[in-house]
Motif scaffolding. Structure first.
Motif: not given
Length: 211
Positions: A10-20, A48-60
């Motif tokens: 099971a692979c879970t991808v979690s994204l958080r904004a730079a400000d936490g 994102d929450g509006h189904k828009r593609l996010l680019r430049d997602v970093t490893r951290d």
């Protein structure tokens, strides 16, 4: 590198904004894998929450977990959207497509004009009915490819799974010696197979082998 029998990965991808903050929702993908492997490739897209593609997602900003345990020893991480395309374009030319065939041809031509990058991407055109005709056109211009598409006419039965099977073989040919690339299969069809020697499971297995 992993050299173990993986089951129920099971692979879970979690994204958080730079400000936490957690304005970007979590996305989870569950995969069941039962195979002896040395490495597992996990491909994903981020929206994102509006189904828009996010680019430049970093490893951290990515978290991968297996059975609730975080995996930290990733062998590689990167974006592959700029890699060359190795494209197989499959066009159903059987009798069942006759009513909408002009629209199918127009859609295929529009796709070629929009997506194919000269001197970067390569295309194999496969038109099929009871049999498949394979045209490798690695350096052809969009005009030349679209002229070939314009010459097609519907006739015959539908060997859909055979076409997928043969296209997958063509996509993986000489794969070991090639530069990194994205292998993509585009299929335009009504999906009604009535003349294949290969079954659906065989076609899907061959497509998976071709990445």
């Amino acid at each position: 590198m992993m050299a173990a029998l993986l089951a129920g990965l099971a692979c879970t991808v979690s994204l958080r904004a730079a400000d936490g903050s957690s304005s970007i929702p979590e996305r989870s993908v569950a995969l069941n894998i039962r195979k002896q492997v040395n490495e597992v490739h996990v491909s994903f897209i981020v929206e994102d929450g509006h189904k828009r593609l996010l680019r430049d997602v970093t490893r951290d900003r990515i978290t991968v977990s297996d059975g609730g345990q975080s995996i930290t020893n990733l062998t590689s991480f990167g974006e592959n959207s700029d890699l060359p395309l190795r494209l197989a374009l499959l066009l159903d030319c059987s009798d069942s497509m006759r009513k909408g065939f002009l629209k199918e041809r127009a859609a295929a031509q529009a796709f070629v004009e929009r997506m194919l990058r000269p001197d970067i991407d390569s295309l194999t055109l496969i038109d099929f009915a009871g049999q498949s005709t394979i045209s490798d056109m690695p350096n052809a211009s969009a005009n030349l490819i679209n002229a070939r598409i314009s010459s097609l006419e519907p006739a015959g039965h539908t060997a859909l799974y055979d076409a997928i099977y043969e296209a997958s073989i063509r996509l993986q040919m000489n794969k070991a010696g090639q530069q990194p690339m994205r292998r993509v299969m585009i299929l335009l069809s009504d999906g009604e197979d009535n003349d294949s020697r290969h079954g659906r499971a065989e076609a899907l297995e061959m497509a998976q082998r071709a990445d």
